[in-house]
Structure formats: C-alpha cells, structure tokens
Design a protein around this motif. Structure first.
Motif: not given
Ligand SMILES: [Zn+2]
Length: 498
Positions: A263-291
């Motif tokens: 549904g979103s790039w954030l869901e994909l990142l989470d499924d890939q196992g990248l969304l954690s305290a080790r990740l910093s992501a620049a910009h995020g201008v167009w991330v939805s409230p759910g993301g």
C-alpha cells in the motif's frame, strides 16, 4: 574575544572553557566554566567559582556555547557542483548532480570531503552523515579527510541497483530518444557487488580516533531492488550496521507505485525489515500520516532538510505532524548543491519558521530552543552521544561570539542566533575535546591552500564529464515536464487548527 593560553603545569583537565553562556532546558541562559578530560565533559559549574586549571584554556567571554550540531543528511560531492542544474526541481536537477559526481578521482573525493567539513565546522557542526555517491573503493579518502580535519562523520556509500532513468516513474520507452541515458557511466553495479563493497569498507575501516565510521546508504526505496533492500536489512540486523536512505522527497516519487502490491513505500520498507531504530530517512516530505505512524512505532528517524525541500521545490514536510506522532526527528542540510550550505543555523531558522503558517495554534510552533534540540538530535541515531552539553557527554560544542551587532542589546542570545543573526560563524569549535576551530580558523588544515585548489579541481571535473552534462541538458525538458505534471497526494502545506 576568545583566546587560548596555557596555565597550570599539572593540569586536572585537558581543556577549560571560562565564561561560557549555556542554555538550559527551559531556554534560560547562565554563565559557566566547562572542563573537559579525555574527550568528555567532566564539569560544568557557575562561571568564576573555581580557579582555572587545565592544560589549555579558552576564554569564551560570554560567547553562546551550544552542543555541536549534528548534520544528519549531507552529500560531500556537493562542494564542486554547487549550482549545476540551478532553478530546477529534483528530477532534472539530479541528472546534473549525477554528471558532476560520476568518475571522480580519489583526490577529488578527498578535496570535496575537506571542503564540506571546513564549511560544517566553521558554522558549529561537529558531526555529520555523508551520504556519498561514487566508487565505494575511493571513499576511504573521505574518511581520511574527516580524521585529519577533526570532525565526527559517518560515511554512507550511496548505492542503487536500478538505472537512474528507470527510477523516476516513467518507463524508459517513454523517454525521447535524444534523452535516453545510454552512457555506460550510468550503468549500476549489481546489488551483490555494491553490498559487498560497502561491507568491505565497513570492515576495512579502523578509525584511528573513533570519530569516523561507515553505514549502509541505499539511495532510495524506488532506486533499489527488493532483493537488495532485504539483504541490507539482514546484514544491518545481524551486524548492527546503521542504514540511511532518501525517502519520498518529491511529488514524482510519491506518485510511483510501490512494488508487489504494498500500500505504501513505508509498508514495503517495514516488510523488508528496514524500518527500525537503525534507520534514518531523509526528507519524508510526502509520507502519509499512516506512514509516519508506522515509522514512529518502529523508532526510525526522519531527517528534515527544509532548505533543500524549498530550493528544489520538493514540498514542505509536515514536521508538526511528525512531532505530534512522536516520530524521532533530526535535522540536515542536504548537499550544498541543493541545500544552500552546510550551515545548520540556516536549517534551524527554516525549521523554526517554515511550518508556522500552517498551524493556527502557536503552542505547536517550533521555537529556537526546539530547533536547537532538532539540530543535535541526530547524535543518538549516529551513535555520537545524546547531542547535549552535559557532564559525561562527548566534548563536542561550539562558541558563537556575542560581541557582534546582532547581540548588542543582550536579549535572548539563542533566539538571536536562530532568528536574527546574519553571521553564523562559530569562533571556537571543540570536537571530542580538541579545539578544531580557534578564533574562527581551522587548527587542523591549511584552509587558504584548500580553498585555492577548488576552482581548478571544479574546472577539471566539469571538463572530464561534459558529455554527461550534455545528456542532462537533453533530459531536462522531459524530466521537468514529468515534475510539472505530478500530482500532490496532500496539500503542499496543510492548514489546521492544531
Ligand atoms: Zn540528499
């Protein structure tokens, strides 16, 4: 004036700072003496209480003394291509940026790292994340430069295994023939190759000072294959290697459908196992409230780069919503070729005032104090302490002179620096207890000789890559139209009552 002197021959501390104006958690200022030993702050006491006893003493003379800024998103290839692709949005602009990045020599990698570090230190930044494009095998030159110059830095080799023209949401067949990127310089190395090279740099680099290191730097989710991201996530998890990436920076990117029905790039990142305290992501201008909620729940950090987002017309990140949702937020400049400069005070000023028009309730506004906290918050994500000027923390701090016209009335010096001073130069900068800027000059490098070499290096680089600049010019109309036609998935700046 700040001045240094040697005093006690049997020192208790390596460094003493006298009459430093510091800011507490309420924004109140007080004058203190600071003592440093073995790279850490060991004492902060009211000014003048004790006898100065340190091997080196800096008289701050009432200068505003702040924890060193942590620039959590930068690209050190920027200093030799500051205004290539000017006045364009990201998609056409990045082709010019690419044209001045490809095929740089090891010496050029070293030179641009030095230029970036000088600019950072002179404006009070003591730590930075360098998301560095180019041959990974040459990136030790940047790490060497950071060691020599005395700044803290993590280098994140910027890697991608999808060819650049295939990452803008338009099939290669749609590109006008004249603008197709056939140049072999744009071919990407395989994911395996890029990951192995990053790990080799990580394993092979032993920082003599403990101030520099390596992390993963996948360029952006849409520029890296699913297999590549999963492999990075696996190694990151098993070896504790940090990861940095760009994330949903522009309207064009927000319009690219994520693969495999996510549904979103954030869901994909989470499924890939990248969304954690080790990740910093620049910009995020167009991330939805759910993301935002998903990222906050996984303790990932978003890096706000307001000047870059404005200069490239990318949009306005919803910093107030990020805060409301408890997301971990850091501050960056982005490359000097799109973010203005390495001056974090400018980023703090933008972060403070940019979001105010969208919020009716001033209690939700950023303030000079909250912007200061943003400017140092990245320390935790990079493993450089807590970003505070406190006993037990790394001795990373900067002294801004207050004997200049903007400070003449003696009002709130932090507000003056963030909102109204026009000179953001630090007079003294200390990194890991070492004075690296003294009376406004670098102590570790011949700044004059360095600056003198930049023009010639730029001319050589542009001449060597002129065919790629030509390609960027051919691509410009198509990519500009792509940007012009892209729809926003939310208002550029939401107007709310909170
Ligand atoms: Zn960037």
């Amino acid at each position: 004036m700040t001045a240094t002197a040697t005093t006690d021959p049997s020192p208790r501390a390596d460094l003493g700072i006298t009459d430093a104006l510091v800011v507490d958690d309420t924004g109140a200022v007080r004058s203190v003496d600071i003592y440093v030993r073995d790279g850490s702050v060991v004492s902060i006491s009211d000014a003048g209480r004790g006898r100065v006893s340190a091997r080196k003493v800096v008289h701050a003379a009432g200068g505003l003394t702040l924890p060193g800024f942590v620039n959590s998103h930068s690209h050190s290839y920027g200093p030799l291509c500051r205004h290539e692709g000017k006045n364009l949005p990201l998609e056409p602009w990045m082709m010019y940026g690419w044209a001045t990045t490809v095929g740089r020599t090891r010496e050029e990698v070293r030179l641009t790292a030095q230029l970036q570090a000088v600019e950072a230190l002179l404006t009070g930044t003591t730590s930075m994340l360098d998301h560095l494009a180019g041959a990974i095998e040459d990136q030790e030159a940047a790490l060497d430069a950071y060691e020599e110059i005395g700044i803290r830095a993590l280098v994140a080799p910027m890697i991608a295994d999808i060819r650049l023209p295939e990452t803008v949401g338009a099939a290669p067949s749609l590109w006008p023939a004249s603008s197709r990127a056939e140049d072999p310089a744009l071919d990407q190395r395989s994911a395996r190759d890029l990951i192995d090279a990053t790990v080799a740099l990580y394993d092979g680099w032993t920082s003599p000072s403990g101030r520099t290191g390596v992390m993963f730097g996948p360029s952006a989710p849409q520029r890296c294959s699913d297999e590549m991201m999963r492999e990075i996530a696996d190694i990151s998890r098993s070896r504790g290697i940090r990861v940095h990436t760009h994330l949903l920076e522009t309207r064009v990117q927000a319009g690219i459908t994520p693969p495999k029905g996510f549904g979103s790039w954030l869901e994909l990142l989470d499924d890939q196992g990248l969304l954690s305290a080790r990740l910093s992501a620049a910009h995020g201008v167009w991330v939805s409230p759910g993301g935002i909620e998903l990222a906050a729940g996984r303790a990932a950090t978003f890096v706000h780069n307001p000047q870059s987002n404005l200069q490239l017309g990318s949009g306005v990140a919803d910093l107030t919503e990020w805060r409301r949702q408890g997301l971990s937020v850091a501050l960056g400049t982005d490359g000097v070729n799109c973010g203005g400069s390495m001056d974090m005070v400018s980023s703090m000023r933008f972060a403070t005032v940019l979001h105010r028009p969208s919020r009716h309730d001033p209690s939700t506004w950023e303030t000079p104090l909250s912007a200061l906290r943003l400017a140092t918050a990245g320390a935790a994500a990079l493993g450089f302490g807590r970003g505070r000027l406190e006993v037990g923390e790394p001795a990373d701090f900067s002294i801004f002179p207050t004997d200049t016209p903007a400070y003449a009335s003696g009002e709130d010096p932090l507000a003056t620096l963030v909102l109204s001073a026009w000179d953001h130069s630090a007079r003294t900068v200390v990194v890991a207890g070492r004075v690296v800027v003294d009376d406004g000059r670098l102590t570790t490098i011949d700044e004059t000789a360095l600056l003198a070499s930049a023009r010639e290096a730029r001319a050589k680089l542009l001449a060597r890559n002129s065919h790629l600049a030509e390609l960027a010019r051919a691509q410009e109309p198509f990519l500009t139209e792509l940007t012009r036609a892209a729809k926003a998935n939310r208002p550029i700046m939401p107007f709310t009552g909170v």
